[in-house]
Design an enzyme around this catalytic site. Structure first.
Site, short mmCIF file in Angstrom:
data_model
loop_
_atom_site.label_atom_id
_atom_site.label_comp_id
_atom_site.label_asym_id
_atom_site.label_seq_id
_atom_site.Cartn_x
_atom_site.Cartn_y
_atom_site.Cartn_z
CG HIS A 86 -6.00 35.77 17.16
ND1 HIS A 86 -5.06 34.96 17.74
CD2 HIS A 86 -6.71 34.96 16.34
CE1 HIS A 86 -5.20 33.73 17.29
NE2 HIS A 86 -6.19 33.71 16.43
CB CYS A 151 4.26 36.88 10.26
SG CYS A 151 5.53 37.94 10.96
CD GLU A 181 3.38 31.63 15.60
OE1 GLU A 181 2.85 32.72 15.90
OE2 GLU A 181 4.50 31.27 16.03
CB THR A 247 6.28 34.25 17.00
OG1 THR A 247 4.87 34.31 16.74
CG2 THR A 247 7.00 33.59 15.85
CB SER A 317 -4.74 38.40 20.86
OG SER A 317 -3.41 38.82 20.90
S1 SF4 Z 1 3.30 38.92 16.53
FE1 SF4 Z 1 5.33 38.57 15.62
S2 SF4 Z 1 5.13 36.65 14.48
FE2 SF4 Z 1 3.04 37.37 14.94
S3 SF4 Z 1 2.47 38.56 13.13
FE3 SF4 Z 1 3.38 40.00 14.58
S4 SF4 Z 1 5.58 40.12 14.03
FE4 SF4 Z 1 4.69 38.30 13.06
#
Ligand code: SF4
Length: 411
Positions: A86, A151, A181, A247, A317
């Protein structure tokens, strides 16, 4: 070891000053115990930079794979399922290199899948994607594994969900229902067990009423429309639950929701610590390290008495909006996605994520010396953007030091 891995990220996203600061802080505090900010003393302007901010492991991994894929595949059609991360600058740079987006953020199709062929490359974004989309792409013959930037911390949530599902719990996902996500996690989780998404404490409280039987079950299917799995039976599937989360949620909310639902189950079934597992899975939050570090750093930064805070990041984001939320509780906070939003020393254009609109504020810099500003950024924001913000602010104080003059202090 995952954290030892370093990635190739285009130098244009880096900032020499911030790289030096982060390196020095890391050397001084290898165990990540000190969440106080770093002071950039420009004289009349004091900027306090959060201990942790900017590109996380998953974002650097995704950027590395995406730009390498472009470089290694000249002449091939390269698609991204949707925004890779984002951040508008990174997504625009990818588009300028010829990458095409198949869907928008909400999952609406821009280019139909039937226009793809097995020769094409499709990059899966850092948020991961749904099983249905994975299967669609595989059926076309696209080798998604090679270009999957999901990720590992998102995959960890899927693995956690699988463990809970194997133990016959229904999976409650605390997340934003339309976020890429959460849609991906919901799809993976509900392939093996019933699942339901709650977006906040208010929805958790409503879910509790169905758990306790305080609300007519038919209403659940209206109230939680598009947030429950196929064949979800509200009269059966809320008797044994486990909670996972997106997350990037706010740590305090995540903990409060898990504690609240646990309490509801304890009261309904008269559970004790000995038999709680019969109805409530032993879960810890599934926030990622970057979310935890960045939120702890904001909490540490807020101990400094300051005049305002600036948070830099993409407006869509999730992790950035939570940093804004924390700052807003304490002091005037301006959420911007680049230094260009700082229109002058008098005027700033910034984003209100509560009502999803940009607004202009006058006289955002109080006239005092030294002026104290707290700065942080989201996990998908290039450090170069933060440096741009710092330079712009310092430029309003002609007598102040130059940004580059500060670098030696951190070498
Ligand atoms: S914020 Fe956390 S879960 Fe999202 S891409 Fe970054 S490390 Fe991975």
């Amino acid at each position: 070891m995952q954290f030892m891995k370093s990635f190739e990220v285009p130098v244009v996203y880096r900032s020499p000053l911030i790289t030096a600061i982060k390196k020095k802080r890391k050397e001084q505090d290898r165990m990540k115990k000190d969440f106080s900010p770093a002071l950039l003393d420009f004289g009349p302007l004091h900027i306090y930079l959060a201990r942790h901010f900017g590109f996380c492991y998953g974002v650097e991994n995704a950027i590395d794979i995406a730009f390498r894929t472009i470089e290694e595949n000249p002449g091939k059609r390269i698609f991204l399922l949707s925004e890779m991360i984002h951040n508008p600058q990174v997504n625009t740079d990818l588009k300028n290199k010829g990458v095409q987006f198949l869907q928008d953020n909400s999952g609406k199709q821009i280019i139909p899948f039937d226009q793809l062929s097995s020769e094409d490359i499709v990059l899966i974004p850092a948020f991961g994607t749904t099983l249905q989309i994975e299967n669609n792409l595989r059926s076309i013959g696209i080798r998604i594994e090679e270009y999957d930037t999901t990720c590992p911390f998102v995959e960890k949530v899927w693995n956690r969900s699988e463990v809970i599902a194997r133990e016959n719990y229904t999976i409650v996902i605390h997340g934003k229902p339309t976020h890429e996500e959460t849609r991906a996690t919901f799809s993976h989780a509900s392939s093996t067990a019933p699942g339901v998404v709650v977006k906040d404490m208010k929805q958790a409280e409503e879910l509790a009423k169905y758990i306790k039987g305080d609300k007519p079950s038919e209403q659940f299917y209206i109230e939680f429309k598009n947030q429950y799995s196929a064949n979800f039976d509200v009269t059966k599937h809320l008797d044994r639950i486990g909670v996972v989360n997106q997350t990037t949620m706010l740590a305090t909310d995540t903990q409060a929701i898990a504690d609240f639902l646990k309490e509801v189950m304890v009261n309904k079934f008269g559970l004790t610590e000995k038999n709680i597992k019969e109805h409530f899975a032993d879960t810890r939050d599934t926030l990622c390290y970057a979310t935890n570090d960045n939120q702890s750093s904001v909490i540490g930064m807020l101990n400094v008495p300051a005049d305002l805070a600036i948070v830099v990041g993409g407006y869509n984001s999730s992790n950035t909006s939570h940093l804004v939320e924390l700052c807003e509780e304490k002091l005037p906070t301006y959420f911007i996605n680049s230094e260009e939003k700082i229109l002058s020393a008098k005027t700033i254009m910034h984003y209100n994520f509560h009502n999803c609109s940009e607004l202009v504020t006058q006289n955002y810099l109080p006239e005092k010396e030294p002026l104290k500003i707290l700065i942080t950024s989201g996990a998908s924001c290039p450090d170069a953007l933060v440096e741009g913000v710092i330079k712009k602010l310092a430029g309003f104080f002609p007598a102040s030091k130059k940004v580059n003059d500060l670098i030696p202090e951190f070498l």
